[in-house]
Design an enzyme around this catalytic site. Structure first.
Site, PDB file in Angstrom:
ATOM      1  N   HIS A 178       0.395  -9.238  -3.572  1.00  0.00           N
ATOM      2  CA  HIS A 178      -0.557  -8.202  -3.142  1.00  0.00           C
ATOM      3  C   HIS A 178       0.208  -6.883  -3.039  1.00  0.00           C
ATOM      4  CE1 HIS A 178      -4.229  -6.836  -0.932  1.00  0.00           C
ATOM      5  NE2 HIS A 178      -3.362  -6.005  -0.366  1.00  0.00           N
ATOM      6  N   ASP A 228      -1.281 -18.584  -4.135  1.00  0.00           N
ATOM      7  CA  ASP A 228      -0.773 -17.418  -4.860  1.00  0.00           C
ATOM      8  C   ASP A 228      -1.942 -16.638  -5.451  1.00  0.00           C
ATOM      9  OD1 ASP A 228       0.737 -15.576  -6.187  1.00  0.00           O
ATOM     10  OD2 ASP A 228       1.584 -16.967  -7.653  1.00  0.00           O
ATOM     11  N   ASP A 239       0.852  -1.187   0.000  1.00  0.00           N
ATOM     12  CA  ASP A 239       0.000   0.000   0.000  1.00  0.00           C
ATOM     13  C   ASP A 239       0.888   1.238   0.000  1.00  0.00           C
ATOM     14  OD1 ASP A 239       0.987  -0.079   2.571  1.00  0.00           O
ATOM     15  OD2 ASP A 239      -0.860  -0.850   3.433  1.00  0.00           O
ATOM     16  N   GLU A 262       1.303 -10.636   0.454  1.00  0.00           N
ATOM     17  CA  GLU A 262       1.832  -9.281   0.611  1.00  0.00           C
ATOM     18  C   GLU A 262       3.249  -9.360   1.169  1.00  0.00           C
ATOM     19  OE1 GLU A 262       0.305  -4.875   1.923  1.00  0.00           O
ATOM     20  OE2 GLU A 262      -0.454  -6.581   3.058  1.00  0.00           O
TER      21      GLU A 262
END
Length: 538
Positions: A431, A483, A83, A492
């Protein structure tokens, strides 16, 4: 398996078996490639205006107005994971571990031709900390808001989410984040002491101010910054960071006052009380205990410190033995769980952070044990004493560390590398917002908050960009891994997963090139610590 001393023949057999296993692992993995790729990851995580030498070409400038609303320059630093929030506590821990990694194995990083990239990775973080430490008693600890950020799936170059910045100060203290940032800057000051003395001095100045701030105005940063609680809550409190920072400042300055602090507060702050089985961005006690044990084993203390340092060492060896499954007393929680494939397992979400940190701590401790076994220190010899009897020598501790590294690189039941971009099989759907969307340089068409979810997040295919060098959260306690971009607990990656592996990969690269397999399990020591002399034992 619990260890028992049943005779010299068994002990020799165990050591020979460990040596054979380590030699076989060395033949399987290209540690130099792993080192090169691990350092690329930090360039993928950069926030701010990217330099001309940026090697990760699918990233571009981002977060160029960070801090503007608050009237401070907070451009730069690292995004922690997939993020775009800049969380100060895990960022500082990342830099501390990168620095410690170089202090232990910097000579090996230099021998592989990657020292400049490693120094760049550290300096990208410390340059940001200098900006964030705007006053002696003020530290900007977060930029961005996790709630709004997680509702969007955008490239960092397109960010429309909040860039609100949050600080700790005298009225709203944050001893944990200030203490960790002090530790990071103190450790980095040692790294730069020879190559950039002025910068080293500047880092040390900030580290000392931050430690004084953290100690004088005590409190948990997540009590002052409520927005961080859902993401990086300080569950362990701030006492471990205060001890951690004091020991790093002692290593950086040699001043007895910092060691006195770690000794005088050892009991009250839990340093000699907590028997810990994990080490992470939140829980620093095992690292504190190992740093203190190092001082004991190297004889770098006054006689009045000995008793407390011995108790620190006892707890350090509880952690080491727990990772090896050799504590014979203390119940089920005395040892770290292992998967059927041999992976250390602490918890479901991002378990690999505990694996990589444990591998580094065990490797470093094996070096300290080897030095104590050579009679250079006064810490009672080169064997770690486990709870309930038995012990582990330097070679065995190192073999346990190497086993975890090799698991990450693909020596596991799935035959999958959890270091992205390394090996024939690695996670393809990480991710990671920036990696999962077409590069900004290829398509500057704006991608909105919801559009990213609609067009990119749910795609079945591999990410268009490979976030090389990232270590993902990894498999579950049964070695199972899915995955899938939606499976953030496993796919992540975080900066603090990769940070401790930089030095490990470099050191293992050296050892794998040596002809004698026996050296791979007796010592890994170099002479790069504590002053970055950068000579290599060969």
């Amino acid at each position: 398996m619990r260890w028992r001393r049943v005779g010299d023949v068994v002990a020799v057999a165990l050591l020979l078996g460990a040596a054979a296993a380590a030699a076989a692992a060395a033949a399987r993995h290209d540690y130099e490639e792993a080192l090169r790729k691990s350092l690329l990851y930090f360039e993928a995580q950069r926030s701010g205006r990217l330099p001309h030498g940026q090697r990760v070409a699918w990233r571009d400038h981002s977060g160029l107005t960070d801090g503007l609303e608050q009237g401070v320059d907070l451009v730069g630093g690292y995004y922690d994971a997939g993020d775009h929030v800049k969380f100060g506590l895990p960022m500082a821990f990342t830099v501390t571990m990168l620095s410690w990694s170089l202090l232990e194995y910097g000579a090996d990083v230099a021998a592989a031709g990657e020292l400049a990239h490693a120094l760049d990775a550290i300096k990208w973080g410390t340059d940001y900390f200098i900006k964030a430490h705007t006053k002696p008693h003020e530290l900007w600890a977060e930029v961005g808001d996790g709630d709004t950020d997680h509702y969007c799936w955008q490239r960092p170059e397109d960010m429309t989410t909040s860039r609100q910045a949050y600080k700790v100060d005298r009225r709203r203290p944050g001893s944990d984040v200030a203490g960790e940032t002090a530790a990071a800057m103190a450790a980095a000051s040692i790294v730069f002491r020879q190559s950039n003395p002025h910068y080293s001095h500047l880092l040390l100045h900030h580290a000392q101010q931050l430690f004084e701030f953290a100690d004088t105005y005590r409190g948990k940063y997540d009590s002052s910054i409520a927005e961080v609680k859902s993401y990086y809550a300080s569950v362990s409190g701030y006492h471990d960071e205060l001890l951690w920072a004091a020991l790093w400042l002692h290593r950086a300055t040699g001043r007895a006052a910092y060691l006195d602090y770690a000794v005088d507060n050892a009991d009250e702050f839990g340093g000699t009380g907590w028997a810990i089985t994990e080490f992470s961005w939140d829980v620093k006690y095992a690292g504190v205990q190992i740093l203190a044990a190092r001082l004991l084993m190297r004889g770098e203390h006054e006689e009045r410190h000995r008793g407390t340092l011995e108790r620190y060492r006892e707890k350090a060896e509880h952690y080491v033995c727990a990772c090896m499954g050799r504590n014979a007393a203390g119940g089920a929680d005395a040892n770290v769980e292992r998967s059927p494939g041999g992976m250390l397992y602490v918890r479901q979400w991002n378990n690999m952070q505990y694996v990589t940190n444990a591998a580094f701590l065990l490797s470093a401790y094996s070096d300290y044990l080897a030095g104590a076994g050579d009679g250079d220190g006064d810490g009672g010899g080169g064997v770690a004493t486990c709870v309930g009897g038995g012990g582990a020598g330097a070679g065995e501790v190192f073999a346990a560390a190497r086993e975890q590294v090799d698991y990450v690189l693909g020596s596991n039941p799935r035959g999958m590398s959890y270091l992205v971009g390394y090996g024939e099989r690695f996670p393809a759907r990480v991710h990671h917002r920036a990696a999962s969307i077409v590069p900004y340089k290829d398509s500057k068409e704006f991608i909105g908050c919801a559009q990213g979810f609609d067009d990119w997040f749910g795609r079945r295919g591999a990410n268009p960009n490979v976030v090389v060098g990232a270590i993902v959260g990894g498999p579950d306690r049964r070695d199972r891994f899915r995955d899938d971009r939606e499976n953030y607990m496993q796919t992540e990656a975080c900066t603090y997963n990769t940070a401790p592996m930089v030095g490990m990969f470099a050191m293992l690269n050296r050892l794998s090139r040596q002809e004698s397999p026996s050296t791979t399990t007796t010592t890994t020591a170099t002479t790069s610590s504590p002053e970055m002399g950068l000579s290599v034992n060969r």
